[in-house]
Design a protein around this motif. Structure first.
Motif, mmCIF file in Angstrom:
data_model
loop_
_atom_site.group_PDB
_atom_site.id
_atom_site.type_symbol
_atom_site.label_atom_id
_atom_site.label_comp_id
_atom_site.label_asym_id
_atom_site.label_seq_id
_atom_site.Cartn_x
_atom_site.Cartn_y
_atom_site.Cartn_z
ATOM 1 N N LEU A 103 1.586 6.822 -6.611
ATOM 2 C CA LEU A 103 0.308 7.747 -6.982
ATOM 3 C C LEU A 103 0.585 8.996 -6.458
ATOM 4 O O LEU A 103 0.184 9.823 -7.025
ATOM 5 C CB LEU A 103 -0.831 7.282 -6.276
ATOM 6 N N SER A 104 1.219 9.300 -5.251
ATOM 7 C CA SER A 104 1.648 10.552 -4.631
ATOM 8 C C SER A 104 2.438 11.369 -5.879
ATOM 9 O O SER A 104 2.415 12.527 -5.892
ATOM 10 C CB SER A 104 2.285 10.539 -3.329
ATOM 11 N N VAL A 105 3.601 10.592 -6.176
ATOM 12 C CA VAL A 105 4.574 11.190 -7.023
ATOM 13 C C VAL A 105 3.827 11.678 -8.230
ATOM 14 O O VAL A 105 4.052 12.819 -8.851
ATOM 15 C CB VAL A 105 5.554 10.167 -7.347
ATOM 16 N N ARG A 106 2.843 10.811 -8.854
ATOM 17 C CA ARG A 106 2.427 10.972 -10.077
ATOM 18 C C ARG A 106 1.575 12.276 -9.968
ATOM 19 O O ARG A 106 1.274 13.314 -10.780
ATOM 20 C CB ARG A 106 1.621 10.013 -10.635
ATOM 21 N N PHE A 107 0.757 12.398 -8.760
ATOM 22 C CA PHE A 107 -0.121 13.334 -8.320
ATOM 23 C C PHE A 107 0.458 14.866 -8.377
ATOM 24 O O PHE A 107 0.103 15.649 -8.617
ATOM 25 C CB PHE A 107 -1.140 13.259 -7.150
ATOM 26 N N LYS B 191 2.058 20.068 -10.168
ATOM 27 C CA LYS B 191 3.271 20.724 -10.535
ATOM 28 C C LYS B 191 3.236 21.380 -11.955
ATOM 29 O O LYS B 191 3.598 22.501 -12.223
ATOM 30 C CB LYS B 191 4.841 20.127 -10.128
ATOM 31 N N ARG B 192 2.933 20.175 -12.829
ATOM 32 C CA ARG B 192 2.814 20.530 -14.002
ATOM 33 C C ARG B 192 1.530 21.649 -14.266
ATOM 34 O O ARG B 192 1.719 22.546 -15.012
ATOM 35 C CB ARG B 192 2.248 19.216 -14.852
ATOM 36 N N GLU B 193 0.452 21.666 -13.645
ATOM 37 C CA GLU B 193 -0.640 22.308 -13.456
ATOM 38 C C GLU B 193 -0.390 23.876 -12.986
ATOM 39 O O GLU B 193 -0.797 24.856 -13.445
ATOM 40 C CB GLU B 193 -1.722 22.211 -12.749
ATOM 41 N N ALA C 37 0.868 -1.145 -0.202
ATOM 42 C CA ALA C 37 -0.174 -0.138 -0.012
ATOM 43 C C ALA C 37 0.929 1.140 -0.102
ATOM 44 O O ALA C 37 0.676 2.243 -0.704
ATOM 45 C CB ALA C 37 -1.023 0.218 1.264
ATOM 46 N N LEU C 38 1.931 1.249 0.860
ATOM 47 C CA LEU C 38 2.681 2.332 0.848
ATOM 48 C C LEU C 38 3.343 2.565 -0.534
ATOM 49 O O LEU C 38 3.597 3.654 -0.930
ATOM 50 C CB LEU C 38 4.024 2.250 1.836
ATOM 51 N N GLY C 39 4.053 1.430 -1.150
ATOM 52 C CA GLY C 39 4.598 1.516 -2.550
ATOM 53 C C GLY C 39 3.572 2.298 -3.559
ATOM 54 O O GLY C 39 3.920 3.183 -4.237
#
Length: 380
Positions: free
Chosen positions: A34-38, A43-45, A27-29
């Motif tokens: 998901l946190s990195v992607r979000f 940041k892109r937005e 779950a942590l992985g």
């Protein structure tokens, strides 16, 4: 039996703990991924900025927009006001907090910004006649997103001060004032003629018209013979009528001569100088006693090596402690909204490398003497 069950119990507990540990790590992985992607998406937005940096940048941009002299106002696709800076609020005479989130028609009922939502076309240099207290020109641009108009931004440019300065610099205001004085004087004479005719004094009316015609023709001819630049001659004729209206004797020095070829000063600069100096002289005589001698003398002399302009008045003079400041913009002893005429004269003279000298004696009057030399003008 108890020992066997106890060992079985320990193995079961270890298996459960290991299962939960593996589930937690998984779950942590997944959560980290998901946190990195979000985070990357956020940041892109935010155009590559960190949230704190983006917030700081946003606040700085808001401060910059609020400090602009041009007014900014934005509406969304439903014609609701989403942004307004301080300058726009001042022009529309409303508080920013009272405008945000309000319908455009409530804040500015006669606005035509909403039509840009329909047409999707920018509009430039639109004069806002509905705003009476200032002269405003507006640009309106649609805000596009994904091929659809999602709002409109309007830029308000206050042109009141620029228009006034342009009129002063070009001398338009002085020409208009001169024509106004001429019209007023002409109307007064017509009233006299009408009154004489109504009284049946036909012979006296005829004599009055002949005398008036001869006097005015002589005055106009006297000025136009010496001043061959038409716009400058028109200004001086208008100032003569204005002086008569104020009860001031206006004199053009018989030695005056202006060829009208703009050799030393262009006509617009001459109008700026003469218009402001004569108005300043009239102001100096406004509060003079009725029995006092009120006289303004103008002299324009053009020679082979330069030009000399002087404007003299018989007013109360200028106090010694004010002589050094009379050419400062905004400095005036006549109240608020004054103090630009003499500063424009000084700037115009400096632009052509001329000199201006003031001679004033309390109780006797003041003289403004301007010289523009041929060699100085040649350096332009």
């Amino acid at each position: 039996m108890a020992g066997l069950y106890l060992r079985s119990y320990h193995r079961t507990v270890l298996r459960v703990l290991l299962s939960y540990l593996l589930i937690t790590l998984f779950a942590l992985g997944i959560g980290s991924l998901l946190s990195v992607r979000f985070s990357k998406r956020v940041k892109r937005e935010l155009l590559g900025y960190e949230p704190d940096a983006f917030r700081q940048l946003f606040l700085q941009r808001m401060d910059i927009l609020d400090a602009l002299d041009e007014g900014l106002m934005a509406i969304d696709e439903h014609s609701m006001i989403t942004y307004m800076n301080r300058a726009a609020a001042d022009i529309l005479k409303i508080k920013v907090k009272d405008a945000l989130g309000q319908p455009l028609k409530t804040v500015y009922p006669r606005s035509t910004m909403a039509r840009v939502l329909q047409t999707g076309k920018s509009e430039y240099n639109i004069g806002l006649e509905s705003i009476k207290h200032v002269s405003v020109i507006s640009d309106r641009m649609p805000l596009w997103r994904d091929g659809k108009v999602e709002g409109v931004i309007a830029i308000f440019r206050n042109r009141t001060e620029v228009t006034r300065l342009a009129q002063d610099l070009t001398g338009v205001q002085h020409i208009v004032g001169a024509l106004r004085a001429y019209t007023h004087e002409f109307t007064n004479k017509l009233h006299v003629i009408l009154g004489l005719l109504q009284l049946g004094e036909y012979k006296q009316a005829e004599d009055y018209v002949l005398h008036l015609t001869q006097t005015r023709a002589h005055s106009i001819g006297y000025i136009s013979e010496r001043i061959r630049e038409p716009s400058v001659a028109a200004l001086l004729i208008g100032k003569a009528y204005r002086a008569a209206e104020l009860g001031i004797r206006f004199v053009l020095d018989p030695a005056s001569e202006l060829h009208g070829d703009g050799q030393y000063l262009p006509a617009s600069s001459l109008i700026t100088i003469l218009g402001n100096l004569t108005e300043n002289a009239f102001d100096a005589l406004r509060d003079a006693p009725e029995n006092a001698q009120k006289e303004v003398t103008v002299s324009i002399r053009e020679g082979e090596h330069g030009m000399l302009i002087s404007v003299d008045d018989s007013g109360a003079g200028i106090a010694a402690d004010k002589l050094d400041r009379i050419f400062e913009r905004g400095f005036s002893t006549k109240g608020e909204g004054r103090g630009t005429g003499l500063s424009l004269v000084k700037e115009t003279v400096n632009a052509f490398h001329g000199t201006i000298r003031v001679e004033s004696e309390p109780g006797i009057g003041s003289s403004f003497i301007i010289t523009v030399a041929e060699s100085a003008n040649g350096q332009q």
